[in-house]
Scaffold this motif. Sequence first.
Motif, PDB file in Angstrom:
ATOM      1  N   TYR A   1       0.869   4.684  -7.522  1.00  7.47           N
ATOM      2  CA  TYR A   1       2.143   4.538  -6.811  1.00  7.47           C
ATOM      3  C   TYR A   1       3.050   3.618  -7.606  1.00  7.47           C
ATOM      4  O   TYR A   1       2.622   2.554  -8.078  1.00  7.47           O
ATOM      5  CB  TYR A   1       1.890   3.954  -5.419  1.00  7.47           C
ATOM      6  N   LEU A   2       4.301   4.027  -7.775  1.00 12.77           N
ATOM      7  CA  LEU A   2       5.289   3.198  -8.465  1.00 12.77           C
ATOM      8  C   LEU A   2       6.509   3.058  -7.578  1.00 12.77           C
ATOM      9  O   LEU A   2       7.098   4.061  -7.154  1.00 12.77           O
ATOM     10  CB  LEU A   2       5.696   3.828  -9.802  1.00 12.77           C
ATOM     11  N   ARG A   3       6.888   1.820  -7.290  1.00 14.06           N
ATOM     12  CA  ARG A   3       8.082   1.566  -6.480  1.00 14.06           C
ATOM     13  C   ARG A   3       9.208   1.079  -7.384  1.00 14.06           C
ATOM     14  O   ARG A   3       9.085   0.059  -8.073  1.00 14.06           O
ATOM     15  CB  ARG A   3       7.792   0.527  -5.396  1.00 14.06           C
ATOM     16  N   LEU A   4      10.326   1.821  -7.365  1.00 17.94           N
ATOM     17  CA  LEU A   4      11.511   1.473  -8.130  1.00 17.94           C
ATOM     18  C   LEU A   4      12.549   0.940  -7.157  1.00 17.94           C
ATOM     19  O   LEU A   4      13.319   1.691  -6.570  1.00 17.94           O
ATOM     20  CB  LEU A   4      12.041   2.701  -8.885  1.00 17.94           C
ATOM     21  N   SER A   5      12.544  -0.358  -6.983  1.00 15.57           N
ATOM     22  CA  SER A   5      13.419  -1.002  -6.011  1.00 15.57           C
ATOM     23  C   SER A   5      14.166  -2.132  -6.731  1.00 15.57           C
ATOM     24  O   SER A   5      14.452  -2.020  -7.912  1.00 15.57           O
ATOM     25  CB  SER A   5      12.590  -1.530  -4.844  1.00 15.57           C
ATOM     26  N   HIS A   6      14.485  -3.207  -6.010  1.00 16.41           N
ATOM     27  CA  HIS A   6      15.131  -4.349  -6.663  1.00 16.41           C
ATOM     28  C   HIS A   6      14.168  -5.019  -7.629  1.00 16.41           C
ATOM     29  O   HIS A   6      14.579  -5.682  -8.578  1.00 16.41           O
ATOM     30  CB  HIS A   6      15.657  -5.322  -5.607  1.00 16.41           C
ATOM     31  N   GLY A   7      12.893  -4.835  -7.396  1.00 14.87           N
ATOM     32  CA  GLY A   7      11.844  -5.143  -8.355  1.00 14.87           C
ATOM     33  C   GLY A   7      11.086  -3.857  -8.631  1.00 14.87           C
ATOM     34  O   GLY A   7      11.279  -2.851  -7.950  1.00 14.87           O
ATOM     35  N   VAL A   8      10.242  -3.874  -9.641  1.00 17.86           N
ATOM     36  CA  VAL A   8       9.448  -2.701  -9.969  1.00 17.86           C
ATOM     37  C   VAL A   8       7.975  -3.098  -9.909  1.00 17.86           C
ATOM     38  O   VAL A   8       7.559  -4.068 -10.555  1.00 17.86           O
ATOM     39  CB  VAL A   8       9.787  -2.149 -11.369  1.00 17.86           C
ATOM     40  N   GLY A   9       7.210  -2.385  -9.118  1.00 18.57           N
ATOM     41  CA  GLY A   9       5.784  -2.667  -8.995  1.00 18.57           C
ATOM     42  C   GLY A   9       5.063  -1.426  -8.546  1.00 18.57           C
ATOM     43  O   GLY A   9       5.667  -0.357  -8.412  1.00 18.57           O
ATOM     44  N   GLY A  10       3.773  -1.559  -8.312  1.00 17.16           N
ATOM     45  CA  GLY A  10       3.038  -0.382  -7.914  1.00 17.16           C
ATOM     46  C   GLY A  10       1.683  -0.711  -7.350  1.00 17.16           C
ATOM     47  O   GLY A  10       1.383  -1.866  -7.017  1.00 17.16           O
ATOM     48  N   GLY A  11       0.864   0.301  -7.252  1.00 16.56           N
ATOM     49  CA  GLY A  11      -0.479   0.126  -6.717  1.00 16.56           C
ATOM     50  C   GLY A  11      -1.347   1.291  -7.109  1.00 16.56           C
ATOM     51  O   GLY A  11      -0.869   2.340  -7.545  1.00 16.56           O
ATOM     52  N   LEU A  12      -2.643   1.104  -6.947  1.00 20.58           N
ATOM     53  CA  LEU A  12      -3.627   2.122  -7.283  1.00 20.58           C
ATOM     54  C   LEU A  12      -4.615   2.283  -6.137  1.00 20.58           C
ATOM     55  O   LEU A  12      -5.116   1.294  -5.601  1.00 20.58           O
ATOM     56  CB  LEU A  12      -4.407   1.738  -8.542  1.00 20.58           C
ATOM     57  N   VAL A  13      -4.877   3.518  -5.773  1.00 16.04           N
ATOM     58  CA  VAL A  13      -6.011   3.849  -4.926  1.00 16.04           C
ATOM     59  C   VAL A  13      -6.945   4.685  -5.783  1.00 16.04           C
ATOM     60  O   VAL A  13      -6.580   5.773  -6.237  1.00 16.04           O
ATOM     61  CB  VAL A  13      -5.587   4.630  -3.668  1.00 16.04           C
ATOM     62  N   MET A  14      -8.122   4.166  -6.044  1.00 15.68           N
ATOM     63  CA  MET A  14      -9.088   4.828  -6.903  1.00 15.68           C
ATOM     64  C   MET A  14     -10.360   5.121  -6.111  1.00 15.68           C
ATOM     65  O   MET A  14     -10.906   4.222  -5.460  1.00 15.68           O
ATOM     66  CB  MET A  14      -9.422   3.959  -8.110  1.00 15.68           C
ATOM     67  N   ALA A  15     -10.802   6.372  -6.151  1.00 15.03           N
ATOM     68  CA  ALA A  15     -11.973   6.819  -5.387  1.00 15.03           C
ATOM     69  C   ALA A  15     -11.829   6.450  -3.912  1.00 15.03           C
ATOM     70  O   ALA A  15     -12.795   6.089  -3.242  1.00 15.03           O
ATOM     71  CB  ALA A  15     -13.255   6.227  -5.966  1.00 15.03           C
ATOM     72  N   GLY A  16     -10.603   6.511  -3.409  1.00 18.52           N
ATOM     73  CA  GLY A  16     -10.331   6.257  -2.003  1.00 18.52           C
ATOM     74  C   GLY A  16     -10.198   4.803  -1.619  1.00 18.52           C
ATOM     75  O   GLY A  16      -9.938   4.494  -0.456  1.00 18.52           O
ATOM     76  N   ALA A  17     -10.368   3.880  -2.593  1.00 16.52           N
ATOM     77  CA  ALA A  17     -10.312   2.446  -2.291  1.00 16.52           C
ATOM     78  C   ALA A  17      -9.101   1.809  -2.952  1.00 16.52           C
ATOM     79  O   ALA A  17      -8.735   2.144  -4.085  1.00 16.52           O
ATOM     80  CB  ALA A  17     -11.581   1.756  -2.769  1.00 16.52           C
ATOM     81  N   LEU A  18      -8.478   0.885  -2.234  1.00 12.47           N
ATOM     82  CA  LEU A  18      -7.349   0.142  -2.777  1.00 12.47           C
ATOM     83  C   LEU A  18      -7.833  -0.794  -3.877  1.00 12.47           C
ATOM     84  O   LEU A  18      -8.757  -1.576  -3.676  1.00 12.47           O
ATOM     85  CB  LEU A  18      -6.682  -0.661  -1.659  1.00 12.47           C
TER      86      LEU A  18
END
Length: 393
Positions: free
Chosen positions: A208-225
């Motif tokens: 997941y990539l969020r392009l907002s006033h800041g730029v950040g993201g996240g990963l869910v791998m094998a169903g786990a955060l």
Amino acid sequence: MLTEPTPASTAHEALVLRLLREHGPLTRGELGPLSGLSRTTLYDAVGALMDNGTVLASVPEVARRRRGRPAEVLTLNPGAGRLLGIEFARRAVRVAAMDATHAIVGTNGEPHGPDTPWQTRIDLAWRLADRLTGGTLRPGALNGIGIGVIGPVGPSGHGPLWSPRHDVVVARVRERFGAPALIDDNTRLATLAETVWGAAAGERNVLYLRLSHGVGGGLVMAGALHRGADGRSGMFGHISVDPAGAPCECGAVGCLETVASVGAVLDACRTAGCAVADVSELVTALESGDEIAHAVLSQVGAQVGRVLADVSHAVGPDVIVIGGELVDAGRALMAPIERVLDTRIARGSYGVPRVIPAGLGDRGTALGAIALLRRHTDRETPGLRGTARALMP
């Protein structure tokens, strides 16, 4: 004298709750074969759940008219076992609520000034939550609260990424609501929400990539955060895209955030001769065919695509979700991202990750905070007030 629940008893109660969620109202006689529990164990579990108000028992009118002792029907109490998700964004508070049946009661939010004190924000969260619960919210009425805040969140007191502010926020929320709380990074929680209720629902490997006033993201791998060491996972905005680029807040230069944040994109448009004040005006310019706006978004999309390709080579997602305000640019942003990914990722037999816009909008973090809580309570002692100790970081 009150006694602590044993791991076995809480597991039995969790099983009963799960069966009532899956099958709806059931009698004890129907629960017996479904649960596989002995009669004594089942009655003890049901009794404990009735005592704490999580399960309700009633006798249908049809059963009342029959001879013999009527069988009670057990149902989940929608007013019990409530979970609340709160996002403390830069300029807004957003909340979401879930009842004991795992149904989302609703979401709402309210903007505020950037310098609004924390206690005022927490009081605002209370008012929003009270509105969602029909004015019935009372201290101690919630089973747990998930909190999303800006910036990386690591273990309490460990490493440079843990802010003392996080401890203060958690403590004040607990005090105001009278409930245990968990805290995490807002973008990481939005990532989780997209895999539960959003665009990537059911997917197990998501970037997941969020392009907002800041730029950040996240990963869910094998169903786990995935959080990484000290909560550092997902800091995609600080991957370098131009070694000779603009300075970044993190102290480096040329980070993705310096070219793909809302402010950076608007500045690039204005510098190139397209006067846009905000994202809505940028979208209007794109829809009208403004060549400058399209050129800027094409370049931004290509830079985003290169970062996503590099990260994809490392983690191998099935799906890439793009969120944040800039996703409103539509194909002007998404098409160049897809082109770069298609060029830079080795296709092989697995293909290129699908790229899709986020589906939850600004509700994502508050919903993700509930998803975080639900996974925690399901793993520990689902639906019970006893989860309070387990939820304490």
